[in-house]
Structures are given as structure tokens and as C-alpha cells.
Scaffold this motif. Structure first.
Motif, PDB file in Angstrom:
ATOM      1  N   THR A 188       0.840  -1.197   0.000  1.00 56.42           N
ATOM      2  CA  THR A 188       0.000   0.000   0.000  1.00 56.42           C
ATOM      3  C   THR A 188       0.876   1.249   0.000  1.00 56.42           C
ATOM      4  OG1 THR A 188      -0.044   0.130   2.410  1.00 56.42           O
ATOM      5  CG2 THR A 188      -1.742  -1.233   1.347  1.00 56.42           C
ATOM      6  N   ASP A 189       0.246   2.404  -0.127  1.00 59.55           N
ATOM      7  CA  ASP A 189       0.995   3.661  -0.034  1.00 59.55           C
ATOM      8  C   ASP A 189       1.680   3.776   1.328  1.00 59.55           C
ATOM      9  OD1 ASP A 189       0.266   4.406  -2.573  1.00 59.55           O
ATOM     10  OD2 ASP A 189      -1.404   5.688  -1.935  1.00 59.55           O
ATOM     11  N   GLU A 190       0.977   3.334   2.370  1.00 54.61           N
ATOM     12  CA  GLU A 190       1.560   3.402   3.715  1.00 54.61           C
ATOM     13  C   GLU A 190       2.775   2.481   3.833  1.00 54.61           C
ATOM     14  OE1 GLU A 190       0.302   2.629   8.400  1.00 54.61           O
ATOM     15  OE2 GLU A 190      -1.212   2.524   6.803  1.00 54.61           O
ATOM     16  N   PHE A 233       4.777   1.622   1.417  1.00 57.30           N
ATOM     17  CA  PHE A 233       5.856   2.263   0.673  1.00 57.30           C
ATOM     18  C   PHE A 233       6.470   3.407   1.474  1.00 57.30           C
ATOM     19  CE2 PHE A 233       7.238   5.587  -2.367  1.00 57.30           C
ATOM     20  CZ  PHE A 233       8.350   4.921  -2.878  1.00 57.30           C
ATOM     21  N   GLU A 234       5.647   4.170   2.163  1.00 57.58           N
ATOM     22  CA  GLU A 234       6.177   5.273   2.975  1.00 57.58           C
ATOM     23  C   GLU A 234       7.063   4.744   4.104  1.00 57.58           C
ATOM     24  OE1 GLU A 234       6.201   8.482   2.440  1.00 57.58           O
ATOM     25  OE2 GLU A 234       5.202   8.015   0.546  1.00 57.58           O
ATOM     26  N   VAL A 275       1.650   2.360 -10.796  1.00 59.29           N
ATOM     27  CA  VAL A 275       1.910   2.713  -9.403  1.00 59.29           C
ATOM     28  C   VAL A 275       3.327   2.290  -8.994  1.00 59.29           C
ATOM     29  CG1 VAL A 275       1.275   2.207  -7.004  1.00 59.29           C
ATOM     30  CG2 VAL A 275      -0.505   2.685  -8.708  1.00 59.29           C
ATOM     31  N   LYS A 287       5.894   4.637 -10.452  1.00 58.00           N
ATOM     32  CA  LYS A 287       5.873   5.934  -9.761  1.00 58.00           C
ATOM     33  C   LYS A 287       6.619   5.846  -8.429  1.00 58.00           C
ATOM     34  CE  LYS A 287       2.664   9.505  -8.076  1.00 58.00           C
ATOM     35  NZ  LYS A 287       1.229   9.883  -7.914  1.00 58.00           N
ATOM     36  N   ARG A 288       6.385   4.762  -7.687  1.00 57.02           N
ATOM     37  CA  ARG A 288       7.075   4.578  -6.413  1.00 57.02           C
ATOM     38  C   ARG A 288       8.579   4.403  -6.619  1.00 57.02           C
ATOM     39  NH1 ARG A 288       2.705   0.297  -3.755  1.00 57.02           N
ATOM     40  NH2 ARG A 288       1.070   1.846  -3.349  1.00 57.02           N
ATOM     41  N   HIS A 298      10.246   7.729  -7.443  1.00 54.45           N
ATOM     42  CA  HIS A 298      10.334   8.566  -6.237  1.00 54.45           C
ATOM     43  C   HIS A 298      11.469   8.098  -5.329  1.00 54.45           C
ATOM     44  CE1 HIS A 298       9.192  11.077  -2.904  1.00 54.45           C
ATOM     45  NE2 HIS A 298       8.834  10.042  -2.142  1.00 54.45           N
TER      46      HIS A 298
END
Length: 458
Positions: free
Chosen positions: A320-322, A324-325, A363, A366-367, A370
Motif C-alpha cells: 500500500t501507499d503506507e 511504501f512510505e 503505481v 511511480k514509487r 520517487h
């Protein structure tokens, strides 16, 4: 016979190819450019999908170069282990397929096929113990450079084990390299001693997971940390490195060695793969972020100047985005000087193939972009901090970029950083490969440093 070797993948493959070239040359064969060869050896990698697809493209191209009855292609390495007889079925000019353990006898098989133009072989059986190569000589009484000597002056690589028992959910290595097999410690130490005697100044110990050396079924009389201390004691041993390390198996004694052994380079490649506990669990990595960060903290306590690098996978199924963060956060905490980062790709037979939901290509890309942009910034910041410092560099070869009035050479410091040094008034005939030199860092660039020499090389 004239032959050419094409190599893909990890440093172990590079080392295997170097050994195979020297073994064949000891038998009277001649290593040549692709355009001159009549026998082609392709050493393959299947860790990710892209290198595997590249192999198929290469084989199609080599087929056009096999124009005489004695011309043929041999395929070795991980894709060879994976595909096996499929290569013989798809490419009629492929006549030898040898897997990870088959390289020990590859010189013998290549000679047999060079004589018998009808013969085709697949050698893909895993062996129970580490397959010692015994130099690959046609004549056992003939001398050959120690097995670890490669193509970079002053540096050599020594295999200490092969295979892996971890079965991470995304990794094909246990299926293509087999289960873990540790090499006899006496053979490793003897090889290292012979390399130093031959003039080698830096040795890199290789394995899929060096930290678990000796822990397999057949085992070894030494642990990995004990092996490091034994090798460190070899007279004339100036630099030791090792790769790759699985965080779950790094022992406190290995961490301690970074603070105690003066010839153990302050550099460690410690693959994190993800900073998210959720994803690490799905990956089957058997550690969490707290444990990983604890290892990093202890390493920096033992060796404050240690250089840490890593591997990272983005877009693992369910990320998830979380999640990845969390990976971005661990990058900020550790501040890796460099990292190898990739988008997840399905590999046949691994557990992650059946995991869902898959992360879309858009996605994942993009990750990855970044993450890589931030890594570039961290790398640049780390290198900038070194301006004005003195360091010792092991020179490798002339730099790609030259300027008037002298010659530039590139090498690496003990942390594995690339350093370029200008020798004013010298010409291109200057031979410095394998020599050490003290330099003062005068400039940092995106991925390298520039230094001015302090004293003469030795």
C-alpha cells in the motif's frame, strides 16, 4: 578453439565466468571477441524477468553466428538451471546446458562437444556438497592462477558457499542455485593465502547468504565470523569484503568484527527489501524493521564510518501507499550510500506469484522513481561530507574521462566508493592497477569522488 563468454547477473556469475575463461585457456582454448568466436558460452541470471528475456534475444543473435558444424552455444547459470532441456528444444545450436553445480565440470564437457559435433548435454543435477573446481585443468600438474583472480588488478573473489535455504516469497535463487552448501573452510583459507601470495590486495568473499556459512546440513568447522578472523590473520591480507548478507543471520560476532579487524573494509551490503513489517512478513524475510534498525545501530556503534548499501523491491503484492512510505522512512533513518532498487516481477515457482492484489505497473513505476530520486540526493549528500578527508584508494584502471596534461585513474576506497585521481604529467602508459595510494578528497560528484594524491602509490 576460439570462444567467447557473455555474462549476466550477480558478482558470483562474473566470478564463475572469470574462472571458466582461465580454465579453458589452460586447455589451449583462446578467449576472443564475439565476432571471432566459434563457441559461445552464455552465463545467465533469472533473479528478475528482464535479464532472462535478454538471454533469449542473445541466443537468437548467436544462432546467426553458428555457421559451421563445430560452432555451438553453451548456456550456464540460473536460467540454464531453470529451463534445462527447453534450450535444446528451442535452439538447435545450443548443445550444452549446465546449471549452478555443473560449472565445475563445464571445461570437460566443452572439450567433449568440440570433438563430437552430434553430442548434446544437460547437466542440471544439484550436488549434496559444494563442488570444488580443482582449477579446471586439462593437466592436473599444470599451474593455473588461483581460482579467485579476476579481471580487476589487485582484487579477487572467493566463493565460500552456494545456494540458499531461506525461500523468500519473491526469490528464485533456492530453485536455481539449490539449497545452501558451505565450502570447506580449509579450502577457502588456502585459496585466500594463495591469492595474497600472487599479489592480491583485496578479497571479496561471495555467497548468496554468507552470514549463514556453516549452518547447512553438511556444515563447516567454522562459523562465518570465525572464518573472517582466520582470513584476517593471513600475512599480507590488506582488504577483506563480503557479500551478500541476510539480516536475519548476521551474528553479533560479525558485527563486532567490523570494529576489531583492521583489514575488514567498513562496508556492508545489507538488503532490507522493504521498510514495512506487513510486506516483510509477506516476503518471508524473518525479521521486522525494528530488528533491522537494531542491527544498523549496532554496526554503526562498532564501526562509526561503516558504509551501508541495500536492495529494495517496490510494488510487492499488497504493498500500500503506507507500506511504501515505511520503506522511504527506513531509507531516511539508515541513509544508505547507494541502493539497488527494482519493481517486483513474478518469477516462476515462487510463493509471491499467487499473492494478491498485484500492484499496477503505473503505481510501481511511480514509487520506484520517487525512491530512486531520493536515493540520488542521499548519495550526493553522503559524498559531499567527505570533501577534505584523506583516504586510501586501491587503483583499478584509467578513468573513462581524461584531461590534458596527465592521466586520470579510478579506484575504490575502503568503503567501496569510486574515486578518480589525476596524475599530472603522466601519460597513458602509466601502469597503476592494483596499487594503493593515499589521496585527499577535493570534489564530490553524483556517484563518485575526486581526489588529489598525497605521496606516491605503493
Amino acid at each position: 578453439m576460439k570462444f567467447n563468454v557473455l555474462t549476466f547477473g550477480c558478482q558470483m556469475n562474473v566470478h564463475d565466468s572469470d574462472w571458466l575463461i582461465r580454465a579453458m585457456e589452460s586447455r589451449g582454448w583462446k578467449a576472443v571477441d564475439e565476432s571471432e568466436a566459434n563457441i559461445f558460452i552464455v552465463n545467465t541470471c533469472s533473479v528478475r524477468d528482464k535479464p532472462e528475456q535478454k538471454v533469449y534475444n542473445i541466443l537468437r543473435r548467436l544462432g546467426h553466428l553458428c555457421t559451421s558444424p563445430g560452432d555451438f552455444v553453451a548456456v550456464g547459470g540460473c536460467v540454464a538451471q531453470q529451463i534445462g532441456e527447453g534450450f535444446l528444444e528451442k535452439f538447435p545450436y545450443v548443445r550444452l546446458v549446465f546449471g549452478s553445480d555443473g560449472i565445475a565440470k563445464a571445461p570437460q564437457y566443452l572439450e567433449e562437444l568440440a570433438v563430437d559435433h552430434e553430442k548434446r548435454l544437460v547437466v542440471n543435477d544439484f550436488l549434496a556438497q559444494y563442488p570444488e573446481r580443482e582449477g579446471g585443468l586439462a593437466d592436473p600438474n599444470e599451474e593455473l592462477l588461483p581460482p579467485g583472480i579476476g579481471t580487476i588488478p589487485g582484487q579477487a573473489f572467493v566463493n565460500i558457499m552456494q545456494g540458499c535455504d531461506n525461500f523468500c516469497a519473491y526469490c528464485i535463487v533456492p530453485y536455481t542455485r539449490g539449497r545452501q552448501k558451505s565450502r570447506l573452510s580449509s579450502a577457502i583459507i588456502d585459496e585466500c593465502r594463495a591469492l595474497v601470495k600472487a599479489g592480491i590486495r583485496e578479497i571479496t568473499l561471495l555467497g548468496q547468504n554468507v552470514n549463514s556459512f556453516g549452518l547447512d546440513k553438511n556444515g563447516s568447522d567454522l562459523s562465518f565470523s570465525q572464518l573472517l578472523y582466520k582470513i584476517s590473520e593471513i600475512e599480507g591480507m590488506e582488504r577483506i569484503r563480503f557479500t551478500t548478507s541476510h539480516p536475519k543471520d548476521i551474528a553479533p560476532e560479525v558485527v563486532k568484527a567490523f570494529g576489531e579487524l583492521p583489514n575488514l573494509c567498513p562496508q556492508l551490503h545489507l538488503p532490507v527489501q522493504s521498510g514495512s513489517d506487513n510486506i516483510l512478513k509477506k516476503m518471508g524475510r524473518k525479521y521486522d524493521r525494528a530488528r533491522y534498525l537494531g542491527i544498523v545501530e549496532r554496526l554503526k556503534e562498532a564501526c562509526p564510518d561503516i558504509v551501508l548499501t541495500t536492495d529494495i523491491i517496490v510494488g510487492f503484492p499488497g504493498e500500500t501507499d503506507e507500506d511504501f512510505e515505511q520503506t522511504m522512512d527506513i531509507m531516511e533513518r539508515v541513509r544508505y550510500e547507494s541502493s539497488f532498487s527494482f519493481k517486483y516481477s513474478d518469477r516462476p515457482g515462487v510463493a509471491a506469484v499467487k499473492m494478491n492484489p498485484k500492484v499496477s505497473e503505473e503505481v510501481a513505476q511511480k514509487r520506484l522513481t520517487h525512491l530512486q530520486e531520493r536515493q540520488k540526493q542521499i548519495t550526493r549528500e553522503c559524498l559531499e561530507e567527505l570533501t577534505g578527508k584523506d583516504m586510501v584508494v586501491l587503483l583499478e584502471r584509467p578513468s573513462k574521462r581524461q584531461e590534458a596534461g596527465g592521466v586520470s585513474w579510478r579506484g575504490k576506497d575502503s568503503g567501496g566508493r569510486v574515486v578518480n585521481i589525476f596524475f599530472e604529467g603522466s601519460d597513458e602508459t602509466l601502469q597503476l592497477g592494483g596499487k594503493l595510494i593515499k589521496v585527499k578528497i577535493t570534489q564530490s560528484k553524483n556517484h563518485s569522488l575526486v581526489g588529489s594524491k598525497v605521496g606516491d602509490p605503493w
